[in-house]
Design an enzyme around this catalytic site. Sequence first.
Site, PDB file in Angstrom:
ATOM      1  N   PRO A   2       0.786  -1.230   0.000  1.00 49.73           N
ATOM      2  CA  PRO A   2       0.000   0.000   0.000  1.00 49.73           C
ATOM      3  C   PRO A   2       0.819   1.283   0.000  1.00 49.73           C
ATOM      4  O   PRO A   2       1.102   1.840   1.042  1.00 49.73           O
ATOM      5  CB  PRO A   2      -0.834  -0.103   1.282  1.00 49.73           C
ATOM      6  CG  PRO A   2      -0.023  -0.940   2.197  1.00 49.73           C
ATOM      7  CD  PRO A   2       0.807  -1.824   1.346  1.00 49.73           C
ATOM      8  N   GLU A   3       1.172   1.802  -1.163  1.00 50.77           N
ATOM      9  CA  GLU A   3       1.552   3.202  -1.276  1.00 50.77           C
ATOM     10  C   GLU A   3       0.375   3.884  -1.976  1.00 50.77           C
ATOM     11  O   GLU A   3      -0.669   3.255  -2.189  1.00 50.77           O
ATOM     12  CB  GLU A   3       2.890   3.350  -2.013  1.00 50.77           C
ATOM     13  CG  GLU A   3       4.025   2.701  -1.212  1.00 50.77           C
ATOM     14  CD  GLU A   3       5.431   3.041  -1.686  1.00 50.77           C
ATOM     15  OE1 GLU A   3       5.622   4.103  -2.308  1.00 50.77           O
ATOM     16  OE2 GLU A   3       6.350   2.241  -1.423  1.00 50.77           O
ATOM     17  N   LYS A  52      -2.485   8.067   1.160  1.00 52.12           N
ATOM     18  CA  LYS A  52      -2.706   6.661   1.515  1.00 52.12           C
ATOM     19  C   LYS A  52      -4.025   6.470   2.262  1.00 52.12           C
ATOM     20  O   LYS A  52      -4.246   5.422   2.870  1.00 52.12           O
ATOM     21  CB  LYS A  52      -1.523   6.149   2.355  1.00 52.12           C
ATOM     22  CG  LYS A  52      -0.187   6.237   1.620  1.00 52.12           C
ATOM     23  CD  LYS A  52       0.989   5.961   2.540  1.00 52.12           C
ATOM     24  CE  LYS A  52       2.304   6.267   1.817  1.00 52.12           C
ATOM     25  NZ  LYS A  52       3.464   6.235   2.740  1.00 52.12           N
ATOM     26  N   ARG A 250      13.535   4.873   8.107  1.00 51.28           N
ATOM     27  CA  ARG A 250      13.330   3.701   7.253  1.00 51.28           C
ATOM     28  C   ARG A 250      14.596   3.461   6.454  1.00 51.28           C
ATOM     29  O   ARG A 250      15.397   4.368   6.244  1.00 51.28           O
ATOM     30  CB  ARG A 250      12.164   3.929   6.272  1.00 51.28           C
ATOM     31  CG  ARG A 250      10.946   4.586   6.859  1.00 51.28           C
ATOM     32  CD  ARG A 250      10.108   3.626   7.663  1.00 51.28           C
ATOM     33  NE  ARG A 250       9.683   2.467   6.895  1.00 51.28           N
ATOM     34  CZ  ARG A 250       8.665   2.454   6.048  1.00 51.28           C
ATOM     35  NH1 ARG A 250       7.981   3.548   5.829  1.00 51.28           N
ATOM     36  NH2 ARG A 250       8.338   1.350   5.413  1.00 51.28           N
TER      37      ARG A 250
END
Length: 261
Positions: A2-3, A52, A250
Amino acid sequence: MPEGHTIHRLARDLRDDLAGRPVRTDVRQDRFRDGAARLDGRVLAGTDAMGKHLFLHFDGDEVLYVHLGLIGKLQRRPLPAPEPSPNLRLRLQGEASAWDLTGPMACELRDPSLVDAVAATLGPDPLRRDARPQRFVDAVTASRKPIGALLLDQSVIAGIGNVYRAEILHLAGLHPDRPGRSLTEDQVRELWRLAVEQLRLGVKRNRIVTVPLGGRRLASIGRGDSWHVYKQERCRTCGDEVVHHAVGNRTSYACTTCQPA
DNA sequence: CGATTATGATTAA
DNA sequence: TAATCCTAATCGC
């Protein structure tokens, strides 16, 4: 998966599949049992995607707000739909298909005013016609934070995740650690242009593939062969080493040759 | 079959 | 900075 591209594609597919007629709901977990009961038999009026965030508008002035988070899925099941997973948060069933939601970060019935409230927290979304790219350009060129962190900041640009961050920076030839302020307006506009291009391709293909197809079929591109640097040891463009390091909490990926510091 | 990992984001410390 | 939420695919043993 999910982007932003995933969410916009879901908004479109859910609308095509379910809108305009009553949906039946089902549920296995307890946490959305009440919400599912409230929605059962209601008509889906329309859908909306911002970054998103996914909004399903139901008749009766209520919005189902869904954010998939890292592991959430919303999967289409042709009818007759199989027995749902015990983890099923919500099933929305139409005339030809059922959509199963599992593992979302958010699944809530809310007032429609939530849409504006969420919009106020987000930067421009490359997949939306009403996006104002200059807001992105201004935010980046004013910031001393690394561009790798800014691209993941949803209040700077909405819908980019860790894969698109790595790939867009590679396509732009920019190192993730470059401070936003060190970039020219033209360089930031190019980042926006790449985001629009790549996310649109992602919606069309329902998958992130940033390497040129070169006449190959999409289905022939294997898992892990779809990207230049994300999760790669060697750059798929020049073959040189890809360096992994944390930027903005990240793991970030950059080619030592294509993306000089 | 258990451990690990993940394309996200918030809250607590 | 670390802990937390939630699920499923993958990997090593």
